[in-house]
Design a protein around this motif. Structure first.
Motif, PDB file in Angstrom:
ATOM      1  N   ILE A  94      22.511 -38.210 119.651  1.00  0.00           N
ATOM      2  CA  ILE A  94      23.708 -37.362 119.582  1.00  0.00           C
ATOM      3  C   ILE A  94      24.455 -37.650 118.288  1.00  0.00           C
ATOM      4  O   ILE A  94      24.758 -38.807 117.978  1.00  0.00           O
ATOM      5  N   VAL A  95      24.732 -36.580 117.530  1.00  0.00           N
ATOM      6  CA  VAL A  95      25.520 -36.680 116.299  1.00  0.00           C
ATOM      7  C   VAL A  95      26.665 -35.677 116.375  1.00  0.00           C
ATOM      8  O   VAL A  95      26.601 -34.701 117.116  1.00  0.00           O
ATOM      9  N   ASP A  96      27.720 -35.929 115.602  1.00  0.00           N
ATOM     10  CA  ASP A  96      28.876 -35.027 115.600  1.00  0.00           C
ATOM     11  C   ASP A  96      28.540 -33.665 115.012  1.00  0.00           C
ATOM     12  O   ASP A  96      29.084 -32.654 115.432  1.00  0.00           O
ATOM     13  N   ARG A  97      27.654 -33.678 114.024  1.00  0.00           N
ATOM     14  CA  ARG A  97      27.286 -32.419 113.367  1.00  0.00           C
ATOM     15  C   ARG A  97      26.023 -32.630 112.538  1.00  0.00           C
ATOM     16  O   ARG A  97      25.687 -33.756 112.177  1.00  0.00           O
ATOM     17  N   VAL A  98      25.343 -31.531 112.251  1.00  0.00           N
ATOM     18  CA  VAL A  98      24.211 -31.534 111.321  1.00  0.00           C
ATOM     19  C   VAL A  98      24.690 -30.766 110.105  1.00  0.00           C
ATOM     20  O   VAL A  98      25.141 -29.622 110.220  1.00  0.00           O
ATOM     21  N   ASN A  99      24.617 -31.400 108.940  1.00  0.00           N
ATOM     22  CA  ASN A  99      25.174 -30.790 107.734  1.00  0.00           C
ATOM     23  C   ASN A  99      24.182 -29.912 106.988  1.00  0.00           C
ATOM     24  O   ASN A  99      24.429 -28.744 106.769  1.00  0.00           O
ATOM     25  N   GLN A 100      23.061 -30.517 106.555  1.00  0.00           N
ATOM     26  CA  GLN A 100      22.148 -29.785 105.676  1.00  0.00           C
ATOM     27  C   GLN A 100      20.848 -30.546 105.487  1.00  0.00           C
ATOM     28  O   GLN A 100      20.749 -31.711 105.821  1.00  0.00           O
ATOM     29  N   VAL A 101      19.878 -29.849 104.918  1.00  0.00           N
ATOM     30  CA  VAL A 101      18.654 -30.485 104.430  1.00  0.00           C
ATOM     31  C   VAL A 101      18.952 -30.921 103.008  1.00  0.00           C
ATOM     32  O   VAL A 101      19.549 -30.173 102.233  1.00  0.00           O
ATOM     33  N   THR A 102      18.563 -32.122 102.662  1.00  0.00           N
ATOM     34  CA  THR A 102      18.875 -32.635 101.338  1.00  0.00           C
ATOM     35  C   THR A 102      17.754 -33.526 100.826  1.00  0.00           C
ATOM     36  O   THR A 102      16.860 -33.917 101.570  1.00  0.00           O
ATOM     37  N   SER A 103      17.800 -33.816  99.555  1.00  0.00           N
ATOM     38  CA  SER A 103      16.936 -34.836  98.949  1.00  0.00           C
ATOM     39  C   SER A 103      17.833 -35.639  98.020  1.00  0.00           C
ATOM     40  O   SER A 103      18.939 -35.211  97.688  1.00  0.00           O
ATOM     41  N   PHE A 104      17.374 -36.799  97.628  1.00  0.00           N
ATOM     42  CA  PHE A 104      18.205 -37.689  96.829  1.00  0.00           C
ATOM     43  C   PHE A 104      17.581 -37.950  95.472  1.00  0.00           C
ATOM     44  O   PHE A 104      16.367 -38.130  95.364  1.00  0.00           O
ATOM     45  N   SER A 105      18.434 -38.003  94.451  1.00  0.00           N
ATOM     46  CA  SER A 105      17.946 -38.302  93.104  1.00  0.00           C
ATOM     47  C   SER A 105      17.571 -39.770  92.986  1.00  0.00           C
ATOM     48  O   SER A 105      16.692 -40.129  92.210  1.00  0.00           O
TER      49      SER A 105
END
Length: 144
Positions: A94-105
Motif C-alpha cells: 500500500i502506497v499513498d500514491r503512484v506518481n510516474q514511470v521514471t529513470s535516473f541519470s
C-alpha cells in the motif's frame, strides 16, 4: 557515496508516502490496483494489513507506511496497492500514491548508518529532475 551503475533502460515506478518519493524497479511490479477491502489476519506483524483476493489468487498486503514506522493515515482516492513479484509470490504494497514511470541519470548508494534498519530498506538513491528518490530494496522490506 559511490555511484552505482545504471543504464537509461532501467525504469522505475515512482510512488509516494507523505512528502517522500520512493521507486520500485518496473520489472518487479506485476500490476497497480486501486485500494480494496482487505481481510485482516489476526496475530500478524503490524505492517501486514491482511489479504485480498486478486482474481482468484490470495495475496498478502503490507503497508509501506507501517513498515517504515510512520503513522497510518486514511486512504484517499489516490491510495494504491502495488502488486510486486517476490520470491515466486505476489505481494501487495500500500502506497499513498503512484506518481510516474521514471529513470535516473545516476544512482548512488544510500548513506551507511551501520545497522540502521531504515537504510537497509533502500538499495540506492536516484537523481531525478525534481530531487532525490529512494530506491526500495524489496528483499529487506518484505522479509522478516
Amino acid at each position: 557515496m559511490s555511484v552505482l551503475k545504471t543504464t537509461h533502460q532501467d525504469q522505475y515506478i515512482e510512488v509516494g508516502i507523505g512528502n517522500e518519493k520512493y521507486a520500485l524497479k518496473i520489472d518487479d511490479i506485476h500490476e497497480i490496483i486501486k485500494m480494496q477491502t482487505i481481510t485482516c489476519i489476526p496475530n500478524t506483524r503490524s505492517y501486514i494489513k491482511g489479504v485480498i483476493n486478486l482474481r482468484g489468487k490470495i495475496i498478502s498486503i503490507i503497508s509501506l507506511r507501517a513498515r517504515f514506522g510512520l503513522q497510518e493515515e486514511d486512504n484517499t482516492k489516490l491510495t494504491r496497492i502495488v502488486v510486486v513479484n517476490f520470491m515466486g509470490e505476489m505481494v501487495g504494497i500500500i502506497v499513498d500514491r503512484v506518481n510516474q514511470v521514471t529513470s535516473f541519470s545516476a544512482i548512488q548508494e544510500p548513506p551507511d548508518h551501520s545497522g540502521d534498519q531504515q537504510t537497509a530498506y533502500f538499495s540506492g538513491i536516484g537523481h531525478a529532475g525534481a530531487g532525490l528518490v529512494f530506491i526500495l530494496n524489496l528483499i529487506n522490506i518484505l522479509q522478516e
